[in-house]
Motif scaffolding. Structure first.
Motif, PDB file in Angstrom:
ATOM      1  N   GLY A  70     -36.381  63.576  -3.114  1.00 60.65           N
ATOM      2  CA  GLY A  70     -35.150  63.531  -2.628  1.00 60.65           C
ATOM      3  C   GLY A  70     -35.534  63.444  -1.224  1.00 60.65           C
ATOM      4  O   GLY A  70     -34.500  62.688  -0.518  1.00 60.65           O
ATOM      5  N   TRP A  71     -36.151  63.980  -0.547  1.00 59.63           N
ATOM      6  CA  TRP A  71     -36.544  63.958   0.833  1.00 59.63           C
ATOM      7  C   TRP A  71     -36.615  62.490   1.257  1.00 59.63           C
ATOM      8  O   TRP A  71     -36.028  61.742   2.159  1.00 59.63           O
ATOM      9  CB  TRP A  71     -37.738  64.423   1.598  1.00 59.63           C
ATOM     10  CG  TRP A  71     -37.975  65.907   1.220  1.00 59.63           C
ATOM     11  CD1 TRP A  71     -36.886  66.864   0.807  1.00 59.63           C
ATOM     12  CD2 TRP A  71     -38.901  66.956   1.500  1.00 59.63           C
ATOM     13  NE1 TRP A  71     -37.374  68.168   0.827  1.00 59.63           N
ATOM     14  CE2 TRP A  71     -38.875  68.201   1.443  1.00 59.63           C
ATOM     15  CE3 TRP A  71     -40.357  66.539   1.734  1.00 59.63           C
ATOM     16  CZ2 TRP A  71     -39.393  69.056   1.475  1.00 59.63           C
ATOM     17  CZ3 TRP A  71     -41.081  67.512   1.880  1.00 59.63           C
ATOM     18  CH2 TRP A  71     -40.904  68.617   1.508  1.00 59.63           C
ATOM     19  N   MET A  94     -35.490  59.903  -0.151  1.00 63.25           N
ATOM     20  CA  MET A  94     -34.319  59.044  -0.451  1.00 63.25           C
ATOM     21  C   MET A  94     -33.439  59.325   0.817  1.00 63.25           C
ATOM     22  O   MET A  94     -32.531  58.311   1.440  1.00 63.25           O
ATOM     23  CB  MET A  94     -33.521  59.614  -1.781  1.00 63.25           C
ATOM     24  CG  MET A  94     -34.036  59.428  -3.154  1.00 63.25           C
ATOM     25  SD  MET A  94     -33.038  59.689  -4.421  1.00 63.25           S
ATOM     26  CE  MET A  94     -31.502  58.544  -4.423  1.00 63.25           C
ATOM     27  N   ASN A  95     -33.207  60.718   1.146  1.00 68.92           N
ATOM     28  CA  ASN A  95     -32.470  61.016   2.382  1.00 68.92           C
ATOM     29  C   ASN A  95     -33.142  60.090   3.480  1.00 68.92           C
ATOM     30  O   ASN A  95     -32.240  59.510   4.576  1.00 68.92           O
ATOM     31  CB  ASN A  95     -32.603  62.505   2.757  1.00 68.92           C
ATOM     32  CG  ASN A  95     -31.857  62.825   3.910  1.00 68.92           C
ATOM     33  OD1 ASN A  95     -30.875  62.315   4.251  1.00 68.92           O
ATOM     34  ND2 ASN A  95     -32.110  63.837   4.538  1.00 68.92           N
ATOM     35  N   PHE A 109     -31.909  56.890   3.674  1.00 77.35           N
ATOM     36  CA  PHE A 109     -30.507  56.413   4.042  1.00 77.35           C
ATOM     37  C   PHE A 109     -30.165  56.805   5.500  1.00 77.35           C
ATOM     38  O   PHE A 109     -29.648  56.018   6.080  1.00 77.35           O
ATOM     39  CB  PHE A 109     -29.807  57.912   3.037  1.00 77.35           C
ATOM     40  CG  PHE A 109     -28.336  57.682   3.282  1.00 77.35           C
ATOM     41  CD1 PHE A 109     -27.379  56.718   3.058  1.00 77.35           C
ATOM     42  CD2 PHE A 109     -27.708  58.845   4.040  1.00 77.35           C
ATOM     43  CE1 PHE A 109     -26.163  56.571   3.103  1.00 77.35           C
ATOM     44  CE2 PHE A 109     -26.446  58.933   4.125  1.00 77.35           C
ATOM     45  CZ  PHE A 109     -25.393  57.863   3.745  1.00 77.35           C
ATOM     46  N   SER A 132     -28.564  70.203   1.683  1.00 74.68           N
ATOM     47  CA  SER A 132     -28.834  68.733   1.773  1.00 74.68           C
ATOM     48  C   SER A 132     -29.813  68.723   0.839  1.00 74.68           C
ATOM     49  O   SER A 132     -29.849  67.368   0.155  1.00 74.68           O
ATOM     50  CB  SER A 132     -29.101  68.661   3.222  1.00 74.68           C
ATOM     51  OG  SER A 132     -29.147  67.157   3.397  1.00 74.68           O
ATOM     52  N   TRP A 148     -30.140  65.654  -2.522  1.00 77.23           N
ATOM     53  CA  TRP A 148     -30.956  64.541  -2.785  1.00 77.23           C
ATOM     54  C   TRP A 148     -31.979  64.854  -3.791  1.00 77.23           C
ATOM     55  O   TRP A 148     -32.227  63.860  -4.671  1.00 77.23           O
ATOM     56  CB  TRP A 148     -31.660  64.299  -1.429  1.00 77.23           C
ATOM     57  CG  TRP A 148     -30.988  63.840  -0.533  1.00 77.23           C
ATOM     58  CD1 TRP A 148     -30.411  64.332   0.722  1.00 77.23           C
ATOM     59  CD2 TRP A 148     -30.288  62.470  -0.424  1.00 77.23           C
ATOM     60  NE1 TRP A 148     -29.419  63.730   1.362  1.00 77.23           N
ATOM     61  CE2 TRP A 148     -29.580  62.408   0.795  1.00 77.23           C
ATOM     62  CE3 TRP A 148     -30.268  61.456  -1.171  1.00 77.23           C
ATOM     63  CZ2 TRP A 148     -28.639  61.448   1.111  1.00 77.23           C
ATOM     64  CZ3 TRP A 148     -29.390  60.204  -0.699  1.00 77.23           C
ATOM     65  CH2 TRP A 148     -28.754  60.211   0.363  1.00 77.23           C
ATOM     66  N   GLN A 149     -32.412  66.004  -4.073  1.00 80.06           N
ATOM     67  CA  GLN A 149     -33.341  66.224  -5.096  1.00 80.06           C
ATOM     68  C   GLN A 149     -32.647  66.037  -6.515  1.00 80.06           C
ATOM     69  O   GLN A 149     -33.074  65.385  -7.603  1.00 80.06           O
ATOM     70  CB  GLN A 149     -33.580  67.881  -5.282  1.00 80.06           C
ATOM     71  CG  GLN A 149     -34.952  68.126  -6.211  1.00 80.06           C
ATOM     72  CD  GLN A 149     -34.587  69.485  -6.804  1.00 80.06           C
ATOM     73  OE1 GLN A 149     -33.817  70.398  -6.204  1.00 80.06           O
ATOM     74  NE2 GLN A 149     -35.236  69.941  -7.926  1.00 80.06           N
ATOM     75  N   LEU A 197     -30.044  63.897  -7.268  1.00 85.40           N
ATOM     76  CA  LEU A 197     -29.838  62.609  -7.313  1.00 85.40           C
ATOM     77  C   LEU A 197     -31.133  62.124  -7.705  1.00 85.40           C
ATOM     78  O   LEU A 197     -31.046  61.143  -8.649  1.00 85.40           O
ATOM     79  CB  LEU A 197     -29.554  62.188  -5.948  1.00 85.40           C
ATOM     80  CG  LEU A 197     -28.820  60.643  -6.067  1.00 85.40           C
ATOM     81  CD1 LEU A 197     -27.751  60.380  -7.060  1.00 85.40           C
ATOM     82  CD2 LEU A 197     -28.532  60.098  -4.579  1.00 85.40           C
ATOM     83  N   PHE A 198     -32.310  62.229  -7.021  1.00 80.84           N
ATOM     84  CA  PHE A 198     -33.501  61.778  -7.529  1.00 80.84           C
ATOM     85  C   PHE A 198     -33.939  62.175  -9.109  1.00 80.84           C
ATOM     86  O   PHE A 198     -34.140  61.155  -9.715  1.00 80.84           O
ATOM     87  CB  PHE A 198     -34.622  62.231  -6.548  1.00 80.84           C
ATOM     88  CG  PHE A 198     -36.096  61.799  -6.968  1.00 80.84           C
ATOM     89  CD1 PHE A 198     -36.554  60.485  -6.443  1.00 80.84           C
ATOM     90  CD2 PHE A 198     -36.783  62.431  -7.750  1.00 80.84           C
ATOM     91  CE1 PHE A 198     -37.666  59.976  -6.615  1.00 80.84           C
ATOM     92  CE2 PHE A 198     -38.360  61.828  -7.890  1.00 80.84           C
ATOM     93  CZ  PHE A 198     -38.515  60.676  -7.488  1.00 80.84           C
ATOM     94  N   PHE A 213     -39.748  55.459  -1.999  1.00 74.55           N
ATOM     95  CA  PHE A 213     -38.758  56.070  -3.153  1.00 74.55           C
ATOM     96  C   PHE A 213     -38.999  55.358  -4.402  1.00 74.55           C
ATOM     97  O   PHE A 213     -39.263  56.127  -5.459  1.00 74.55           O
ATOM     98  CB  PHE A 213     -37.274  55.909  -2.724  1.00 74.55           C
ATOM     99  CG  PHE A 213     -36.281  55.662  -3.919  1.00 74.55           C
ATOM    100  CD1 PHE A 213     -35.965  56.694  -4.822  1.00 74.55           C
ATOM    101  CD2 PHE A 213     -35.900  54.443  -4.324  1.00 74.55           C
ATOM    102  CE1 PHE A 213     -35.104  56.970  -5.691  1.00 74.55           C
ATOM    103  CE2 PHE A 213     -35.034  54.439  -5.541  1.00 74.55           C
ATOM    104  CZ  PHE A 213     -34.647  55.750  -6.100  1.00 74.55           C
TER     105      PHE A 213
END
Ligand code: PFF
Length: 458
Positions: free
Chosen positions: A109-110, A112-113, A116, A146, A150-151, A153-154, A315
């Motif tokens: 998740g980190w 992915m953030n 972004f 936050s 993201w976690q 979503l991953f 990712f």
């Protein structure tokens, strides 16, 4: 129960999926910072010896056990050694998957953030300012919502891929993502080397400085060789169980190990060339990726694109590894409990995500779980899996082949699909014995350190 077992579509697909499991955060994040702190090339040399001496035989061992039994770890051990305690090694693998994926999903998740943030141009504010970058990173990982967003979503993407099956999900996505990772990483490495002073990365990574190599670095390299090859929890048993009988296990294992090593080295070149060109600190440690790189990318021309590409492939690497971890749990419930693929994946992907929520929260002040050996729950899960669960699983696997399955039976399975049948059983016995002894020593070293404050070596 008579549904035929799912199979990989092609040998290439299998190799890309298995190397997708191996290539992950361990290659692009952990390896470069470990090498950066432990003598560059000297560390790399030890790491390579560990991978080829200890890793290779265990990778082949896992592939062979999976292909022979056509089952995931618990069923595989039960088939070869019914009514014995060996099935518990399979359960240990399922438990390890829970432990690893809980924190791995948070780091996914980190990443992915960060992809972004880079895409939006937010790294501009951090240009040449590692302190600001460090503050941003710490504020992010210790916040509540936050990282959880993201976690989730991953983990959602991970579950989505697995629900689509071995061929239509894991293999299909590995075939897209692995070549993408390799191509972009090469482009990033060439780009880095062309920067002024970028070539120093090659000296740093490939010219050994043995004076910087401590005993603890050797122990670290051994432990990391397990993590990076995804060994010790049955991932490669599970992936091997989807193999057809005509595949050559030795060449497949060499491909997987070769790709894993190559990608770690190219990642090292891509990262250190950028770090050296901008005069940043190569021994920054764990912050190398999330702190140093976001502050140096904006300083190079086109940094927004390079930064985004870097976090994008990180990712993808994390995702192909995460799916292999979740597949161990999913396959257990399909094989042993007769569950459907989607039910097993959603239920257990969901529960692992919940454990991961606690990992993430443990980094902030909201949930200060520090009673696990004085570390956060997040660090504890990382520590437990990479220092104990994976090495113990790998060691028991080696002992299982030596004592229960027998080297002869193991080689019989390895020979299926091979033209030459000339592997020396003495050599295999020696390699597996060295592997088991070395791992036993690392675990003992760690326990002694925890109990008495200083390790036997290190
Ligand atoms: N090999 C992965 C990496 O280097 O990031 C991590 C991993 C994946 C460990 C799968 C264990 C596993 F079963």
């Amino acid at each position: 129960m008579s549904i035929p077992r799912e199979k990989w579509g092609t040998k290439l697909g299998f190799i890309l999926a298995a190397s997708g499991s191996a290539v992950g955060i361990g290659n692009i994040w952990k390896y470069p910072h470990m090498a950066g702190q432990n003598g560059g090339a000297a560390f790399t040399l030890i790491y390579l010896i560990c991978i080829f001496v200890v890793g290779l035989s265990i990778v082949i061992g896992e592939f062979a056990l999976g292909r022979k039994t056509q089952l995931s770890p618990v069923g595989a051990y039960l088939t070869i050694a019914p009514k014995s305690l060996w099935k518990w090694v399979g359960f240990l693998g399922v438990a390890s998957a829970y432990v690893i994926l809980s924190f791995y999903g948070v780091v996914g998740g980190w990443i992915m953030n960060y992809a972004f943030l880079s895409m939006k141009g937010d790294f501009e504010l951090l240009s040449g300012n590692p302190e600001a970058s460090s503050q941003l990173f710490n504020a992010f990982i210790t916040s509540t919502w936050s990282p959880l967003f993201w976690q989730l979503l991953f983990m959602f993407i991970c579950i989505y891929v697995i629900v689509n099956g071995v061929k239509g999900g894991i293999e299909k996505w590995s075939k897209i993502m692995m070549p993408t990772i390799i191509i972009i990483l090469i482009v990033l490495a060439v780009r880095g080397l062309s920067l002024p002073n970028g070539l120093s990365a090659l000296t740093f990574l490939f010219k050994p400085k043995f004076a910087d190599l401590s005993a603890s670095a050797i122990v670290l390299a051994l432990g990391h060789s397990f993590f990076t090859l995804s060994l010790g929890m049955g991932t490669m048993i599970t992936y091997g169980s989807y193999l057809k009988k005509n595949e050559n296990l030795l060449s497949s294992a060499l491909w997987v190990i070769g790709l894993d090593t190559l990608i770690a080295l190219i990642a090292g070149v891509a990262i250190f060339s950028t770090v050296f060109a901008l005069g940043a600190d190569p021994a920054e440690g764990a912050g190398l990726i999330f702190v140093v790189l976001p502050s140096v990318f904006p300083e190079i021309p086109g940094g927004q694109i390079w930064g985004t590409l870097f976090f994008l492939i990180l990712f993808m690497a994390a995702l192909t590894s995460a799916i292999s971890i979740l597949e161990v749990v999913t396959a257990y419930f399909i094989d042993q409990k007769g569950w459907s693929r989607s039910r097993a994946t959603i239920v257990f992907g969901g529960t692992i995500t919940i454990v991961g929520v606690f990992c993430s929260l443990s980094l902030g002040d909201n949930l200060n779980i520090t009673w696990f050996l004085g570390m956060s729950f997040f660090d504890f899960m990382d520590y437990l899996s990479s220092k104990y669960m994976l090495p113990i699983g790998g060691m028991l696997m080696a002992i299982f082949i030596l004592k229960t399955w027998s080297v002869e039976e193991f080689l019989r399975e390895v020979y299926v699909g091979m033209d030459s049948k000339k592997i020396s059983s003495q050599l295999v016995t020696i390699l597996l014995s060295i592997g088991a002894l070395v791992i036993a020593f690392i675990i003992l070293n760690e326990i002694v350190e925890k109990l008495f404050g200083s390790p036997i070596i290190g």
